[in-house]
Design an enzyme around this catalytic site. Structure first.
Site, PDB file in Angstrom:
ATOM      1  CG  ASP A  48     -18.210  13.709   1.810  1.00  0.00           C
ATOM      2  OD1 ASP A  48     -17.200  13.746   1.097  1.00  0.00           O
ATOM      3  OD2 ASP A  48     -18.104  12.905   2.828  1.00  0.00           O
ATOM      4  CG  HIS A  73     -16.362   9.349   6.139  1.00  0.00           C
ATOM      5  ND1 HIS A  73     -16.913  10.240   6.737  1.00  0.00           N
ATOM      6  CD2 HIS A  73     -15.969   9.684   4.784  1.00  0.00           C
ATOM      7  CE1 HIS A  73     -17.250  11.297   5.819  1.00  0.00           C
ATOM      8  NE2 HIS A  73     -16.785  10.850   4.757  1.00  0.00           N
ATOM      9  CD  GLU A  74     -12.890   7.959   2.326  1.00  0.00           C
ATOM     10  OE1 GLU A  74     -13.345   7.435   1.511  1.00  0.00           O
ATOM     11  OE2 GLU A  74     -13.046   8.966   3.002  1.00  0.00           O
ATOM     12  CG  HIS A  79     -17.734   8.183   0.793  1.00  0.00           C
ATOM     13  ND1 HIS A  79     -18.824   9.013   0.776  1.00  0.00           N
ATOM     14  CD2 HIS A  79     -16.838   8.671   1.466  1.00  0.00           C
ATOM     15  CE1 HIS A  79     -18.426  10.093   1.260  1.00  0.00           C
ATOM     16  NE2 HIS A  79     -17.372  10.052   1.664  1.00  0.00           N
TER      17      HIS A  79
END
Lengths: 278, 278, 278, 278, 278, 278
Positions: free
Chosen positions: D148, D71-72, D75
């Protein structure tokens, strides 16, 4: 002292109301330097409690006075000719209370706990009698009927949303009053009703309320149209005397052919009987 | 001291209003070093109470002054030519009170308790006279009519929702004011009105309100169009003198052919009669 | 001390505003170790009161500075070329007050009490000038126009709902402000506006507001498109000097052919005249 | 002490924020028994102030840790490849603050006062990178992206309703914030926003917001799909080390061919330049 | 004392929860005149903290007891057969806490920070198991499932409006919680959420929530239909013993062929492994 | 003292209710100068606690009394003939409590924790029995059924929105009660429910609620139509005696052929059995 008659005139009065009547009657007697309260004091006192104080300095002009006379006569005529109305006790064009320019007093003969569909419809028709008279006899309508419309609309709304008296909506309760206890703050805070039905349902409620009020208006118009002569006589007498008692009203209506001579209208008969037995 | 004339100029005044008038009159006399209050002091005092203090330092430019003059003359013309309007007492372009750049004073001849449909329609037309004059004679519209529109819209709304004066909506009350007692907190808390009708009903109300206001606007436009010459004369005089009294207004309108010479307009005649009898 | 010029620069100022100006001017003089307040102190003081303190430590990067310069020049160009705009007094890209990155100062020449439809439309176009410049000259749009949009939308909304300046909606007031007195608690409680019109009416209001704002945007775009050269010159000068006075702005616009040399734009002429007479 | 670097890492910090940083740095040094605050203390302190305290006892299981890492990384990847994003300073899967399981730190290089349309769109795409990585690489979506979505939706809403960045809606302000001053009680009472636009307008706003968010999602998906290999490398490194600095991130991306070797992505170059000049 | 087992049974417990457990365990030991707290005291204490006190005097009749037994067995069966459910720890028909007539305890094996789409869907299916059992086996539905529906609806609503797990709505946040800070009074005053999306969007949310809940219901129905025999055995045992431990449940399901003998269901295996390692 | 019988008559009573019963019974005994509380005191005391004090001075007229008798007999008849109703314990036309003109007492035989769909439908039909009797036998409908409608509508609403008992809406919870904790102020401030579903969903809820209530009404009408004779006998007896006990009611219904002689209706049998075992 005819206590039965006083009781007959004060059905639905709570203890505080009766105390008010006794006080008012004592004051009236004192003001007239009588040391005894007589029957007339009580009758005047009851009216004060029901309709408010006379406002002698609320001076209308002649035109307004005529409109009010026809307006109140309309209430009196339509109420007298509807089978399930409470009997008319008095019509007056002496201003009273906070706002009234005239009033038609319909005292119930006894405490009532139920109202039938017919009684509610007749009550609505009676409320429409004032405007009907303005329309048909005066020929011009005024702002004077706004409170009548408010009452009639409220009755129609209750018939449709709480009393299950509309076939279109059925025996369903659309009342939100007091439903959600937490919507009312304990310390008198503003509450908000939680409308739990759809816009479409609201539209159907509107249509039914509208239909009921329009039908009441039409009934009032029909009665006024068929009895213009009688209405005019009542209004003329009212302009002359400012007050007409129920019996006199029914006499005029009988003389004009609006009520059969031998019959004084359905509700009035009940009142008459009641009084005889009193 | 002509007390009857003072009374005729102050119908609808409550006790506090009259006390204000007396105070103002005394102050005015004192300021002019007179030890007696004369009639003129009272007349000025009444106007102060009705329209607020003169605001001499609210200096408009010439263009604005012209617009205001035509605007107020529009009110005066249309009101004077409507059969059920209250008579125009004075037109002024001296700013007064909190916001007014000019004003057209229509003092009722007596306390009124009822308003007929015709009177309400004429009042709306009179309110529209200002904008009609801007449109047709000045050729440019300004923000100056917003308060007129607010008043006219409110009258139309009441006609439709409370006075039963719209055939499309019928004799139904769509007013929620004060209906549900628990919606108002006892200690002045914010309340919330509980709209008890559907979007469709609201749409029909909008249409009726819109129609009534548009018709009033059209009536005002027609009157202004047919009497441009008279309007210009009134405005010219107003620019010259800043103030026109009711009688002078009616004289100019008669000279311009807007009012028949022998007739001073329906409402004005009543005023005239009233004054004669005073 | 040119008191007339000070008066000309402070129309619409209330007593407290003027006191602020005097205070600020005294402080500025003291800070510069002068024992007398000179004209420049007053001019700077007026600007501080209107636009807020300079924020020298609000350092934008070069790209942002350029965007701001074009944005403000857009306001200045469009306002200068609209016939009913107030004259531009100054354009600046020195940040001031709470949020402004730059500003275009339009000081009215006198107190105004009425706004015409044309003046409102020109004001809206001027507000749109900033975004128009970003779109057409910078080629990228930023968040910097959000306050301009808010003001323009509010003007359009008032034109449609209170000033009766939309033919589609007519001379009807859709303002609820302050209508129902009981909707506002006496002790500052939250109130709730009682929207008294239908969703369909709201839709028509939206359409009119949208149309008015879009038209203002289009006018601004047209002016910027036809005068890109002039706009760029103004922006370049602004980046160089950070501040442009009204006269210099009009000189650049005249040199670029945006304003005829002999005419300085309609509003500017008025300012010029005013100053000459001062 | 490299004060310029500290300044470069704290743009947009207010005085209180800087005081916090100094305090935290002093505490960190004290805890490590150093009598001098070194650069590392400041860097750690800045991160604490921005992202909150490390939560070492918030122990995720391996599966969750993997999801958070992808997930990170999502980003980080998407933000690095968008031309107008702020440069990624650090990616971490050490839980911090109140709720974060991991975070991607994007420190602005300087205080910013304007955001362009492109910057807003890139910020939205970067926010969508986390979910895109879950969808495409993990193959299962989780609740971890809800914040988000909230941020991206809010940006889209502002673009449409306040920044005039939607062609469909135009340069109109649909923001009600702070419009009616009386809607907010002075003593912190609950206020109510007065929605001044129609359901149809709201629908068009919804459509535009939806379109903007969906397009950002699609951009994020496209970037992740084309650079799965790079994403996996970043995530693997993150699982190994728990933290990746911006430079290392850009090195991995360059090695994986996601960023050209000589170019470190548009935003990163700026950061690099900035650092060099520091 | 097997501290690892206690830790395994109390994931997600905060400090106060653990203190409660220790207190309860001490009380239980004291009540049984033991001077040492044994493992059984801790296990009972954990259950008390999770599910509330036993309510032995909440006596249901036989019919209700049967319904509750099938209802809870339905939860147990469906949860056990869904691949991403948390393992069932215990089923009981001893009333506990404020309202529960029975309960199915699913203790998570560890603290969880993320939930996948599959886990949320399985949780919903498990919640629907109670009603599915009533429908298919009892043949009559009761009010006992209302809390299950509330939980399942809330999960579905969050999936659609906050977790971006509906393709129809997309990765947009329709949550208004905490968005406008000024909508919440600082002193705990009532706030009002400002719904920032249209009726049409709300309709699409409704459709998606409805679809998700209906699908969960259908999954539960399918599982119950295919394993009626197993369900009846579980319910029979529950009526006999009032409590079934997780292992026994899985044994019955395996004997009935609902779970393969060698496999205890996906979640149960994890629990088993966990216990073994403990 | 038959304690079992007292227990059988007070299922669902909390401690405070039982204390009230004991108090009332002691008062009744004292009032009758008995030094011992007898069974009859307890029975009367239980009724007082359930239905409120007798209001002997609430005197209805004969017509109203007849309507009330038929209304309550309608409740009694329909409830007795529905398979899943609680048995009728007593019918009375002695006014009691705050508002009741009569009442039909249905005491549950034991504490109940679940209600089946069939029980809820029968309860609704029983509530409709009063209006059905007015319609079919009295021939005129009154306001007396408004509370019945409110209860039946609330049951239908709960079936549709919380109990998942409408196939059209499915097993979804449309209840907002207590969902958003912050919507309720801690100090009793007014809260606002946050309706989280669309107008279309509300319309479908309305339709289902409407259908359920209409069907209950039709069932009540059918039962009353087929058993007019039985209804009239019950009403006649009620007018004569003012009170009918459950056994007597069932005897009259059996004699009239409404209930088979050997069967006393499904619910009554349960009561009989219960009593025998007591």
């Amino acid at each position: 002292m005819d206590l039965k008659l006083i009781a007959a005139r004060t059905p639905g009065f709570a203890g505080a109301d009766l105390a008010n009547v006794v006080n008012e009657a004592a004051l009236l007697a004192a003001r007239k330097d009588r040391d005894k309260v007589v029957m007339a004091d009580f009758m005047e006192a009851i009216e004060r409690v029901v309709a408010g104080l006379e406002k002698k300095n609320r001076r209308m002009n002649e035109k307004e006075k005529e409109i009010v006379a026809y307006h109140e006569s309309g209430h009196g005529l339509v109420s007298s000719l509807c089978a399930h109305s409470e009997p008319v006790h008095k019509i007056s064009i002496i201003p009273r209370g906070l706002a009234a320019l005239g009033y038609t007093l319909q005292l119930p003969l006894e405490d009532r706990y139920l109202m039938s569909r017919e009684e509610l419809l007749d009550k609505m028709a009676g409320l429409m009698g004032g405007r009907a008279a303005e329309e048909i006899v005066v020929g011009s309508i005024s702002t004077g009927a706004s409170n009548d419309f408010k009452q009639a609309t409220e009755i129609a709304r209750l018939m449709v949303t709480e009393y299950g008296m509309s076939e279109a909506l059925g025996p369903i309760s659309y009342s939100d009053r007091g439903r959600s206890p937490f919507l009312q703050g304990p310390a008198g805070m503003a509450g908000i009703t939680d409308k739990t039905y759809s816009e479409r349902t609201q539209r159907r409620i509107d249509e039914e309320v509208s239909r009921l009020v329009e039908e009441a208006m039409q009934r009032a118009r029909d009665i006024v149209s068929h009895h213009r002569e009688a209405l005019s006589r009542v209004a003329a007498r009212l302009l002359q005397n400012e007050v007409i008692e129920g019996d006199e009203l029914r006499r005029i209506l009988a003389e004009s052919g609006a009520l059969p001579a031998e019959k004084k209208g359905p509700a009035a008969e009940a009142e008459a009987e009641h009084r005889e037995s009193a």
